[in-house]
Write a protein that holds these residues in place. Structure first.
Motif, PDB file in Angstrom:
ATOM      1  N   TRP A 231      57.498 -22.123  26.885  1.00 44.63           N
ATOM      2  CA  TRP A 231      56.889 -23.697  27.334  1.00 44.63           C
ATOM      3  C   TRP A 231      55.496 -23.425  27.695  1.00 44.63           C
ATOM      4  CZ3 TRP A 231      58.769 -28.456  28.583  1.00 44.63           C
ATOM      5  CH2 TRP A 231      58.056 -29.092  29.512  1.00 44.63           C
TER       6      TRP A 231
ATOM      7  N   GLN B 115      56.201 -18.138  38.084  1.00 39.21           N
ATOM      8  CA  GLN B 115      57.416 -18.086  37.350  1.00 39.21           C
ATOM      9  C   GLN B 115      57.525 -19.549  36.768  1.00 39.21           C
ATOM     10  OE1 GLN B 115      60.884 -18.279  40.101  1.00 39.21           O
ATOM     11  NE2 GLN B 115      60.450 -20.191  40.953  1.00 39.21           N
ATOM     12  N   CYS B 116      58.033 -19.423  35.558  1.00 41.43           N
ATOM     13  CA  CYS B 116      58.224 -20.562  34.456  1.00 41.43           C
ATOM     14  C   CYS B 116      58.936 -21.692  35.452  1.00 41.43           C
ATOM     15  CB  CYS B 116      58.743 -20.310  33.266  1.00 41.43           C
ATOM     16  SG  CYS B 116      58.813 -21.613  32.183  1.00 41.43           S
TER      17      CYS B 116
ATOM     18  N   SER C  18      59.528 -16.416  27.766  1.00 44.00           N
ATOM     19  CA  SER C  18      61.352 -16.722  27.340  1.00 44.00           C
ATOM     20  C   SER C  18      61.701 -17.829  26.673  1.00 44.00           C
ATOM     21  CB  SER C  18      61.958 -16.545  28.833  1.00 44.00           C
ATOM     22  OG  SER C  18      63.503 -16.803  28.910  1.00 44.00           O
ATOM     23  N   CYS C  19      60.906 -19.265  27.386  1.00 40.74           N
ATOM     24  CA  CYS C  19      61.149 -20.462  26.793  1.00 40.74           C
ATOM     25  C   CYS C  19      60.152 -21.187  25.967  1.00 40.74           C
ATOM     26  CB  CYS C  19      61.778 -21.417  27.854  1.00 40.74           C
ATOM     27  SG  CYS C  19      60.466 -21.722  29.092  1.00 40.74           S
TER      28      CYS C  19
ATOM     29  N   GLN D 104      60.522 -23.958  34.104  1.00 47.85           N
ATOM     30  CA  GLN D 104      61.822 -24.559  33.154  1.00 47.85           C
ATOM     31  C   GLN D 104      62.752 -23.255  33.204  1.00 47.85           C
ATOM     32  OE1 GLN D 104      62.031 -27.158  31.261  1.00 47.85           O
ATOM     33  NE2 GLN D 104      60.068 -28.083  32.071  1.00 47.85           N
ATOM     34  N   CYS D 105      62.310 -22.073  33.047  1.00 50.76           N
ATOM     35  CA  CYS D 105      63.420 -21.073  33.147  1.00 50.76           C
ATOM     36  C   CYS D 105      63.412 -20.158  34.110  1.00 50.76           C
ATOM     37  CB  CYS D 105      63.384 -20.242  31.837  1.00 50.76           C
ATOM     38  SG  CYS D 105      62.070 -19.408  31.417  1.00 50.76           S
ATOM     39  N   SER D 106      62.503 -20.089  35.072  1.00 50.91           N
ATOM     40  CA  SER D 106      62.355 -19.381  36.413  1.00 50.91           C
ATOM     41  C   SER D 106      62.005 -17.982  35.995  1.00 50.91           C
ATOM     42  CB  SER D 106      63.467 -19.476  37.289  1.00 50.91           C
ATOM     43  OG  SER D 106      63.835 -20.767  37.655  1.00 50.91           O
ATOM     44  N   GLN D 107      61.335 -17.812  34.662  1.00 53.94           N
ATOM     45  CA  GLN D 107      61.065 -16.309  34.248  1.00 53.94           C
ATOM     46  C   GLN D 107      59.689 -15.925  34.959  1.00 53.94           C
ATOM     47  OE1 GLN D 107      62.434 -14.241  32.150  1.00 53.94           O
ATOM     48  NE2 GLN D 107      60.824 -12.852  32.406  1.00 53.94           N
TER      49      GLN D 107
ATOM     50  N   CYS E 298      55.273 -19.524  28.176  1.00 47.11           N
ATOM     51  CA  CYS E 298      56.382 -18.917  28.720  1.00 47.11           C
ATOM     52  C   CYS E 298      56.958 -17.757  27.582  1.00 47.11           C
ATOM     53  CB  CYS E 298      57.413 -19.773  29.258  1.00 47.11           C
ATOM     54  SG  CYS E 298      58.971 -18.729  30.026  1.00 47.11           S
TER      55      CYS E 298
END
Length: 1354
Positions: free
Chosen positions: A1307, A1287-1288, A1304-1305, A1290-1293, A1302
């Motif tokens: 990163w 998971q990321c 989502s964010c 930064q955003c836990s994606q 990532c």
């Protein structure tokens, strides 16, 4: 050369001598006779004394005379093994005896071989003395060792005559009776014949007289010297370089030859034979050079000559003739001359290819050496000499053929070349006068003016060169005019009447020809003035000091005189004749006096009156002042062969004239006044000088003064006037000894008087500083200044002779640091020079040149120390910059506050860049901490390398070096910012912002510098991941290779797009990621930089890959269903058969039990009551047949026991032996039916076998399935889908393990430099050098960073 007979020894019983030999090492002479007698003699000549009693002039003594008994027939061969001191003799009956020198200095038998009865025609030891080859007349050849063992043998099937070893002992040359020569190897294998050129076609072949191959142990006269001689009895002779020489020298000696022998150094060949004129036979020994030129002939009286042999130094020759052995003395023609108290001579050895020319000053005993290749002649006069040599393979001019060229070197008394001249002919004769050098070949004369070279001012004047063709004496041409024609026609200048000798003065020169014609030319006109015809063949001519008389020596050794001035012949000169003469030297002061060398004696002639000859074994150097100086060249050559390099004064002898000898004898017997009256009658300056010396010895001042007046010696008269001022007799005698140059006597007188101070002053005036040091060290009053002066003078003595290492030691003792520094610099002894530099005081003037010396050889540390101690900081910094010692230079600049060092470094860097030395400039910027400029230069080099066809690793390294420089720059900027922060108490916001932006604006470029700092690592990362992806793919790690390849999508500005996506498509296809591969192919097809042909190829390749994937997936599914159905049926059938098998097995056990119980009732029944008939029980379906075993009890009753053997009544197909049932002797028992039990059970067993086979097939099928699965995974596996592995941060994606960003964010995940996988964990490792990241578990097994190769621990 000149040869004469010296001694004769008769054999006992008047037995003819057949063979002879001479041991060159021990000096033994061996002689073999016709009756088998062998004599061993030793005739020694004195080795000590002067020229009167030493050498060939000394009285030879017979020190050994031994008779060896063992042969009974004529000796056919006799050879010496000089290395092991063995004598080998053989006779015609085949007996071979090896003799060795025993402990009592007597030769005894060492080995005897008399088993063969074949005549031994020849035998030879090889050059090392390890092997001997014995040749029998019938063709048998035996090779044996020195220990007596047989090495090899063979029958050559032809009659042999001679045998010879090659110098390297690898070949054997055999001469056959029919005249042909063949070459064999050491194992007696035939190699090739030797082509014979000296025997013409159609001429009957003659027997071979000798085959001799010089082994080169004494050196070679020239590189083209002939060493192999083949001679026939009819006089035909062939000289060769090797066994396959294509251009041998052919000559005819015109006599019946019996023996040929080389001398010890290969410079002469002796050919012994006889000539028949009518009823008379004359024996001769002819001497030839290695090129076949005739030197001399020696006539030997006797009936029949048999053999000859050389002594070790070629000074004597032993000759076997009739029943005598003769000893002949040889006076060799050395290449030498004498100039200005210097003897110049040459010799050669086997250790060097050149001739060694020695310049020996007989006064100072100094020796100088010069090495000349292919030396041909030496001549000298006054203070200079000429050396003629062959210069091989000079590059020819255009449109001309290559030819050998000869050079004439004009040298002084120490061997220094003053001038040289190339001539296109061989300089055979060289004559030097005061102003000219006259060089002659066989038919050509070259006159070279050397007056401009040897004058007092050494000013080179106009060149004087003249060529004279001897057969066309009227043609005189200049050098430039004749040079080209000589180069073209030098081979056509051969003549039948060659030049034999030259002599001359500054006005005339004379040329003697072999026929007896003497030509007189004038100088410098070079015109022919007179022809003098002699009725004999001329060997040598010599001219007196005023060119009025000339001596002529013919080829027989007779000396005559020719008057060159008087038109009418003088009777005294005409009648003058001396025999056995080989050299004449005219006096330089009296034109009618000369010295004659006769055999081994010297005699003086004045006018035509000859004095009594005295023994002499030397060569005359000079005849002056009634004295002859003689040098013993024979003994000097022996000295050099023993390894001694420099001759001593013992090799020089002075002979006095008869007048001088008589005057000295009269001084001892008569009063000096009477002696003076005798001299008045026949005055000579040398006689008056000798009288003055005797008068001074007797302190007779009056007679001494009279003698000095007669010779007009003003210096002597002044000495007599000063001598009268001394009071003591000892002082007078000391002064007289000093005047007469008897320094040893003067010193002895002073020391006896206890006046060492006077001895010191005497030696000091004489410049004998070695003796000065000895006197000072012997206890005389000596100050430090006197000691230092003596040491310093000794240092100068060795310094002038270029012996700088020895001179430095004396300079050290004297404290002369400047001269010691020069010696250390010349000998390159920098360790001693550094010690000297450290011992000097600061600001010493010598420190500057010492520092310069260190700087010239690159020794920066001692150079800087020397510069610092003499306050030369600027020179020290400049030297450090020039030698790339940047750290040292910058440290010096900081230590001594030099502000312009930065500008100096920049200028030096620009200079290096202008000289195309970028890496030196980079190193300079690095050492000066200017990392940004260094990075700029290196980045430019890396950019140029990336565009060229260099290796990927090289490109990566270039960019990594650039990145490391940028990292050092960042570190330096941070350090500078911290120091500025500490030095400032308060910082404003603008100043803080300016400090943060310092890194971006510092430098010369602004934007370009910032881009370089920010993006410096990107090219290195691109090449790193590209290399890593390929490495992982080659290691069958397609998944890891795909991760690294996907990371390259961010470096499309560095690597070509086609390169990146080619790699992605390859890795994706290999690991089954067809979705990713499809995207890569789409990217390649849409790339505008790709040509249309490549785009079609990509489309075709993609279609083939995906079509094959679909077909193989369908086939794999069908195979999976069929294979599973087959395994299921096999399992069911196997299970059914197993159940049936167990059922019948249990049934069989029950029925067997029943049968066994029924059969027990028959065990004790006899068959007598039933007429010996067995019982039989029958059943319709199954028969149980019992066979009977008979046995007897102790009551002698016979019993039978039935044995059960159940078998079907029918054919019993499952039995191996078929038996038909019979009613006789059988009992047939009827039983209930068992439903064909045996057939069913056997079927069950077969089924069990198939069950086991099924299990094995099942096991193998699982293994095959796994292999197929693995293979399909590698080749065409199932398409992989992204795996959610993390998971990321930064955003836990949830993301897959291939994602670089990532979704989502956005990163960015940094890739691991070890595996290329994106790092999503919080725990990672950072390189201290390049600041790149990696997974901790991957770095646990590494010691260095895989990206920049720096240490893991920093």
């Amino acid at each position: 050369m000149y040869v004469h007979l010296a001694k004769r020894i008769a054999m006992p019983g008047e037995t003819p001598v057949t063979k002879c030999g001479w041991n060159a090492v021990d000096g033994y002479v061996s002689a073999g006779c016709a009756d088998g007698l062998v004599k061993v003699l030793k005739l020694e000549i004195p080795e000590n004394g002067d020229a009167r009693t030493r050498g060939v002039a000394g009285q030879a003594q017979l020190t050994k005379n031994q008779t060896l008994e063992g042969h009974s027939s004529a000796i056919s061969s006799i050879v010496w093994n000089e290395r092991f001191g063995k004598l080998t003799t053989a006779d015609i009956s085949g007996t071979v005896i090896v003799w060795v020198d025993g402990p009592q200095n007597e030769f005894v038998q060492d080995m005897l071989n008399n088993r063969t009865k074949n005549r031994i025609c020849d035998m030879k030891w090889n050059s090392t003395g390890q092997m001997i080859c014995i040749a029998h007349e019938d063709g048998n050849v035996i090779i044996g060792s020195v220990e007596g063992s047989r090495i090899s043998g063979k029958n050559l099937k032809n009659k042999l005559a001679k045998v010879e070893w090659s110098p390297d002992s690898r070949l054997l040359v055999f001469g056959f009776v029919r005249g042909d020569i063949q070459v064999y190897d050491l194992k007696l294998n035939y190699i090739a014949p030797i082509q014979i050129f000296c025997i013409r076609e159609g001429v009957p072949s003659a027997e071979i007289a000798g085959i001799e191959w010089y082994d080169g142990s004494g050196g070679l006269m020239s590189a083209n010297s002939k060493t192999l001689v083949i001679c026939y009895e009819n006089g035909a002779m062939q000289l060769m370089n090797r066994e396959d020489d294509p251009s041998p020298i052919i000559l005819d000696v015109e006599m019946h030859v019996v023996s040929v022998k080389w001398n010890d150094n290969g410079s002469m060949l002796a050919v012994a034979g006889c000539q028949t004129a009518g009823d008379k036979t004359h024996n001769f020994i002819n001497f030839y050079t290695p090129w076949g030129e005739h030197l001399r002939s020696l006539k030997v009286t006797g009936k029949s000559i048999a053999d000859c042999a050389w002594e070790a130094h070629s000074l004597r020759l032993v000759i076997a003739i009739d029943n005598f052995i003769y000893f002949a003395n040889c006076r060799l023609d050395y290449k030498w001359c004498y100039i200005q108290d210097t003897v110049i001579y040459s010799f050669y050895t086997c250790t060097r290819p050149e001739h060694i020319v020695v310049f020996w000053n007989t006064k100072t005993n100094e020796v100088h050496y010069r090495y000349v290749r292919n030396l041909l002649g030496i001549g000298g006069y006054g203070s200079y000499c000429c050396i003629g040599a062959l210069v091989e393979h000079i590059a020819p001019p255009i449109n001309s053929t290559a030819t050998d060229t000869h050079v004439i070197l004009l040298c002084n008394a120490i061997g220094v070349t003053i001038e040289s001249k190339y001539v296109p002919f061989q300089p055979v004769h060289i004559c030097v006068t005061q102003s000219y050098a006259i060089i002659a070949a066989k038919s050509l004369i070259f006159i070279w003016g050397i007056g401009g070279f040897v004058g007092s001012q050494m000013a080179k004047k106009q060149v004087f060169e003249r060529f004279i063709q001897i057969d066309d004496p009227g043609t005189v041409r200049h050098g430039d005019e004749l040079q080209l024609s000589l180069m073209a026609n030098v081979d056509s200048m051969e003549t039948d009447d060659p030049i034999t000798s030259l002599c001359g003065s500054d006005k005339w020169f004379f040329v003697a020809r072999l026929s007896g014609l003497v030509l007189r030319y004038s100088l410098p006109a070079c015109s022919l003035m007179e022809k003098i015809e002699c009725q004999f063949r001329i060997s040598k001519i010599a001219l007196n000091s005023i060119a009025t008389l000339m001596s002529v020596i013919d080829t027989s050794g007779n000396c005559m005189l020719i008057d060159m001035e008087s038109k009418e012949p003088r009777e005294d000169i005409t009648n003058f004749k001396k025999s056995d003469v080989w050299n004449v030297v005219w006096a330089t002061d009296f034109p009618d006096s000369f010295a004659i060398m006769e055999k081994t004696k010297i005699s003086f002639v004045r006018g035509t009156e000859t004095e009594e000859a005295v023994p002499c074994s030397g060569y005359v150097c000079d005849y002056n002042n009634l004295q002859v100086k003689v040098v013993m060249l024979d003994e000097i050559m022996k000295m050099h062969l023993r390894g001694v390099q420099a001759p001593s004064a013992d090799y020089l002898t002075i002979y006095d004239n008869k007048l001088l000898r008589e005057m000295k004898a009269a001084c001892e017997k008569l009063p000096l006044e009477q002696v003076s009256n005798m001299i008045e009658k026949d005055p000579h300056p040398q006689l008056w000088r000798a009288l003055a010396e005797e008068a001074l010895n007797h302190l007779d001042i009056k007679i001494a003064e009279h003698a000095f007046v007669k010779v007009q010696d003003y210096y002597g008269l002044q000495f007599l006037r000063r001598l009268q001022q001394f009071q003591g007799e000892n002082f007078k005698r000391a002064e007289i000894a000093a005047f007469l140059k008897r320094e040893e006597e003067v010193e002895k007188i002073y020391i006896d008087m206890d006046r060492k101070d006077l001895a010191y002053q005497l030696r000091r005036k004489l410049g004998d500083w070695f003796r000065v040091v000895q006197i000072l060290q012997s206890g005389a009053v000596a100050s430090d200044a006197m000691q230092n002066e003596a040491w310093n003078e000794l240092g100068d003595f060795y310094f002038d002779r270029q012996q700088w290492a020895t001179a430095a030691k004396y300079y050290e003792q004297s404290g002369n640091n400047s001269q010691a520094f020069r010696c250390y610099a010349l000998t390159e002894d920098y360790a001693a020079l550094q010690k000297l530099s450290q011992s000097l005081q600061d600001n010493d003037p010598l420190l500057k040149p010492i520092g310069d010396t260190f700087a010239t050889v690159g020794l920066s540390d001692p150079a800087v120390n020397a510069y610092k101690r003499c306050n030369r900081i600027q020179e020290a910094v400049q030297m450090c910059i020039e030698f790339s010692q940047w750290d040292m230079g910058i440290e010096l600049a900081r230590q001594y506050n030099m502000n312009d060092v930065k500008n100096l470094l920049v200028r030096q860097a620009k200079t290096l860049l202008s000289q195309n030395k970028p890496f030196d400039a980079i190193e300079l910027y690095k050492k000066s901490a200017n990392y940004l400029e260094a990075a700029k230069i290196l980045y430019g080099i890396a950019e140029s390398h990336s565009k060229e066809n260099h290796s990927l690793l090289m490109k990566k390294k270039m960019y990594i070096l650039c990145g490391l420089l940028i990292e050092k720059y960042r570190t330096a900027m941070k350090t500078t910012s911290r120091k500025e922060k500490k030095s400032t108490a308060a910082i404003s916001a603008s100043e803080a912002l300016q400090g943060l932006l310092t890194e971006e604006t510092t430098g010369s470029g602004g934007v370009s510098d910032t881009q370089l700092i920010d993006n410096v690592w990107r090219p290195a990362e691109a090449y790193h991941f590209y290399i890593l992806a390929q490495q992982q793919y080659k290691a069958n790690n397609a998944d890891g290779a795909l991760r690294c390849a996907l990371a390259l999508t961010e470096y499309e500005d560095i690597l070509p797009v086609q390169t990146i996506y080619n790699l992605i498509a390859l890795c994706a296809t290999s690991c089954g990621a067809f979705n990713t591969a499809s995207k890569a192919f789409l990217k390649l097809e849409d790339d505008p930089s790709i040509s249309e042909e490549d785009r079609r190829e990509y489309q075709k390749l993609a279609f083939q890959i995906f079509l094959r994937y679909v077909k193989e997936r369908k086939a794999m599914k069908r195979f999976d269903r069929s294979y599973c159905y087959f395994l299921f049926l096999l399992f069911l059938r196997t299970f059914r058969n197993v159940v049936i098998f167990f059922y019948y097995f249990v049934l069989f056990r029950i029925e067997k039990k029943k049968l066994y119980d029924k059969s027990r009732s028959f065990c004790h029944l006899t068959m007598k009551d039933f007429n010996q008939q067995p019982l039989g029980v029958r059943n319709s379906s199954i028969n149980h047949i019992f066979e009977w075993n008979s046995y007897q009890t102790y009551h002698n009753k016979e019993h039978r026991v039935p044995i059960v053997d159940s078998s079907p009544k029918s054919a019993r197909p499952y039995c191996f032996a078929k038996q038909k049932p019979s009613t006789k002797d059988h009992v047939v028992i009827q039983e209930p039916p068992i439903k064909d039990y045996f057939k069913t059970s056997l079927f069950a067993c077969v089924t069990c076998f198939w069950m086991i086979a099924g299990i094995v097939c099942l096991y193998q099928s699982f293994k095959i399935r796994q292999l197929l699965k693995k293979n399909n995974e590698v080749s065409q596996p199932k398409d992989k889908r992204p795996v959610l592995s993390g998971q990321c941060p930064q955003c836990s994606q949830r993301i897959n393990d291939w994602s670089l960003n990532c979704p989502s964010c956005d990163w960015r995940f940094p890739p691991c430099i070890v595996t290329g996988r994106p790092i999503t964990e919080y725990a990672f490792w950072i390189c201290p050098g390049c600041k790149h990241r990696a997974l901790e578990n991957e770095m646990a097994r590494l010691d260095i960073c895989p990206f920049c190769h720096s240490s893991v621990n920093g």
